[in-house]
Design a protein around this motif. Structure first.
Motif, PDB file in Angstrom:
ATOM      1  N   VAL A   2       0.845  -1.182   0.000  1.00  0.00           N
ATOM      2  CA  VAL A   2       0.000   0.000   0.000  1.00  0.00           C
ATOM      3  C   VAL A   2       0.889   1.244   0.000  1.00  0.00           C
ATOM      4  O   VAL A   2       1.789   1.386   0.823  1.00  0.00           O
ATOM      5  CB  VAL A   2      -0.923   0.006   1.244  1.00  0.00           C
ATOM      6  CG1 VAL A   2      -1.722   1.281   1.304  1.00  0.00           C
ATOM      7  CG2 VAL A   2      -1.828  -1.205   1.235  1.00  0.00           C
ATOM      8  N   ASP A   3       0.659   2.128  -0.940  1.00  0.00           N
ATOM      9  CA  ASP A   3       1.393   3.383  -1.022  1.00  0.00           C
ATOM     10  C   ASP A   3       0.623   4.432  -0.228  1.00  0.00           C
ATOM     11  O   ASP A   3      -0.370   4.980  -0.709  1.00  0.00           O
ATOM     12  CB  ASP A   3       1.541   3.794  -2.484  1.00  0.00           C
ATOM     13  CG  ASP A   3       2.370   5.047  -2.658  1.00  0.00           C
ATOM     14  OD1 ASP A   3       2.568   5.808  -1.684  1.00  0.00           O
ATOM     15  OD2 ASP A   3       2.821   5.274  -3.788  1.00  0.00           O
ATOM     16  N   LYS A   4       1.059   4.698   0.986  1.00  0.00           N
ATOM     17  CA  LYS A   4       0.332   5.608   1.873  1.00  0.00           C
ATOM     18  C   LYS A   4       0.329   7.033   1.341  1.00  0.00           C
ATOM     19  O   LYS A   4      -0.650   7.748   1.500  1.00  0.00           O
ATOM     20  CB  LYS A   4       0.907   5.543   3.282  1.00  0.00           C
ATOM     21  CG  LYS A   4       0.606   4.222   3.952  1.00  0.00           C
ATOM     22  CD  LYS A   4       1.091   4.210   5.374  1.00  0.00           C
ATOM     23  CE  LYS A   4       0.778   2.857   5.981  1.00  0.00           C
ATOM     24  NZ  LYS A   4       1.061   2.805   7.397  1.00  0.00           N
ATOM     25  N   PHE A   5       1.430   7.466   0.723  1.00  0.00           N
ATOM     26  CA  PHE A   5       1.444   8.817   0.161  1.00  0.00           C
ATOM     27  C   PHE A   5       0.372   8.944  -0.910  1.00  0.00           C
ATOM     28  O   PHE A   5      -0.394   9.907  -0.919  1.00  0.00           O
ATOM     29  CB  PHE A   5       2.821   9.172  -0.419  1.00  0.00           C
ATOM     30  CG  PHE A   5       2.908  10.600  -0.866  1.00  0.00           C
ATOM     31  CD1 PHE A   5       3.287  11.591   0.019  1.00  0.00           C
ATOM     32  CD2 PHE A   5       2.569  10.961  -2.165  1.00  0.00           C
ATOM     33  CE1 PHE A   5       3.340  12.924  -0.382  1.00  0.00           C
ATOM     34  CE2 PHE A   5       2.621  12.282  -2.575  1.00  0.00           C
ATOM     35  CZ  PHE A   5       3.010  13.258  -1.683  1.00  0.00           C
ATOM     36  N   GLN A   7      -2.306   7.280  -1.260  1.00  0.00           N
ATOM     37  CA  GLN A   7      -3.643   7.247  -0.651  1.00  0.00           C
ATOM     38  C   GLN A   7      -4.045   8.629  -0.157  1.00  0.00           C
ATOM     39  O   GLN A   7      -5.197   9.021  -0.298  1.00  0.00           O
ATOM     40  CB  GLN A   7      -3.680   6.267   0.513  1.00  0.00           C
ATOM     41  CG  GLN A   7      -3.729   4.827   0.099  1.00  0.00           C
ATOM     42  CD  GLN A   7      -3.832   3.909   1.299  1.00  0.00           C
ATOM     43  OE1 GLN A   7      -3.208   4.131   2.332  1.00  0.00           O
ATOM     44  NE2 GLN A   7      -4.629   2.867   1.156  1.00  0.00           N
ATOM     45  N   HIS A   8      -3.118   9.353   0.431  1.00  0.00           N
ATOM     46  CA  HIS A   8      -3.414  10.681   0.985  1.00  0.00           C
ATOM     47  C   HIS A   8      -3.397  11.780  -0.074  1.00  0.00           C
ATOM     48  O   HIS A   8      -4.138  12.751   0.025  1.00  0.00           O
ATOM     49  CB  HIS A   8      -2.439  11.036   2.096  1.00  0.00           C
ATOM     50  CG  HIS A   8      -2.622  10.231   3.332  1.00  0.00           C
ATOM     51  ND1 HIS A   8      -3.683  10.409   4.195  1.00  0.00           N
ATOM     52  CD2 HIS A   8      -1.887   9.232   3.856  1.00  0.00           C
ATOM     53  CE1 HIS A   8      -3.591   9.558   5.188  1.00  0.00           C
ATOM     54  NE2 HIS A   8      -2.506   8.826   5.000  1.00  0.00           N
ATOM     55  N   TYR A   9      -2.531  11.626  -1.066  1.00  0.00           N
ATOM     56  CA  TYR A   9      -2.346  12.663  -2.077  1.00  0.00           C
ATOM     57  C   TYR A   9      -2.334  12.049  -3.480  1.00  0.00           C
ATOM     58  O   TYR A   9      -1.324  12.069  -4.177  1.00  0.00           O
ATOM     59  CB  TYR A   9      -1.026  13.417  -1.823  1.00  0.00           C
ATOM     60  CG  TYR A   9      -0.934  14.007  -0.445  1.00  0.00           C
ATOM     61  CD1 TYR A   9      -1.655  15.148  -0.106  1.00  0.00           C
ATOM     62  CD2 TYR A   9      -0.132  13.420   0.533  1.00  0.00           C
ATOM     63  CE1 TYR A   9      -1.578  15.690   1.172  1.00  0.00           C
ATOM     64  CE2 TYR A   9      -0.046  13.959   1.802  1.00  0.00           C
ATOM     65  CZ  TYR A   9      -0.777  15.090   2.117  1.00  0.00           C
ATOM     66  OH  TYR A   9      -0.700  15.622   3.376  1.00  0.00           O
ATOM     67  N   ASP A  13       0.619  12.373  -6.531  1.00  0.00           N
ATOM     68  CA  ASP A  13       1.236  11.131  -6.986  1.00  0.00           C
ATOM     69  C   ASP A  13       1.100  10.991  -8.503  1.00  0.00           C
ATOM     70  O   ASP A  13       2.072  10.712  -9.206  1.00  0.00           O
ATOM     71  CB  ASP A  13       0.586   9.951  -6.264  1.00  0.00           C
ATOM     72  CG  ASP A  13       1.265   8.636  -6.566  1.00  0.00           C
ATOM     73  OD1 ASP A  13       2.373   8.412  -6.043  1.00  0.00           O
ATOM     74  OD2 ASP A  13       0.688   7.835  -7.324  1.00  0.00           O
ATOM     75  N   GLU A  54       1.997  19.633   5.986  1.00  0.00           N
ATOM     76  CA  GLU A  54       0.726  19.002   5.612  1.00  0.00           C
ATOM     77  C   GLU A  54      -0.219  20.014   4.960  1.00  0.00           C
ATOM     78  O   GLU A  54      -0.890  19.699   3.976  1.00  0.00           O
ATOM     79  CB  GLU A  54       0.060  18.369   6.832  1.00  0.00           C
ATOM     80  CG  GLU A  54      -1.173  17.571   6.481  1.00  0.00           C
ATOM     81  CD  GLU A  54      -1.740  16.804   7.664  1.00  0.00           C
ATOM     82  OE1 GLU A  54      -2.749  16.119   7.455  1.00  0.00           O
ATOM     83  OE2 GLU A  54      -1.180  16.878   8.768  1.00  0.00           O
TER      84      GLU A  54
END
Length: 77
Positions: A2-5, A7-9, A13, A54
């Protein structure tokens, strides 16, 4: 994995993998703290100051989403 970055942005990405790059931080050449560029130059520029990194990334995410929307609207594809 899972690419957490991503997921958030997700828009940031997508932008860096498909269109260009981002720069974060102050320097003597720019009045913005965060900006996005492609081979043609600046596509989005943020504010000079943010309270947190953030906040800067959230602003970039919104700005790039708008830029991609405008690019899609101007596309002849």
């Amino acid at each position: 994995m899972v690419d957490k970055f991503a997921q958030h942005y997700p828009t940031i990405d997508r932008f860096v993998f498909e269109h260009g790059w981002i720069e974060i931080g102050s320097d003597e050449y720019s009045t913005s703290f965060i900006r996005a560029l492609d081979p043609g130059g600046m596509v989005w520029e943020g504010k000079q100051f943010y309270d947190t990194l953030e906040d800067a990334l959230a602003d970039l995410e919104r700005g790039l989403a708008q830029w991609l929307k405008e690019m899609a609207g101007n596309s002849d594809e």
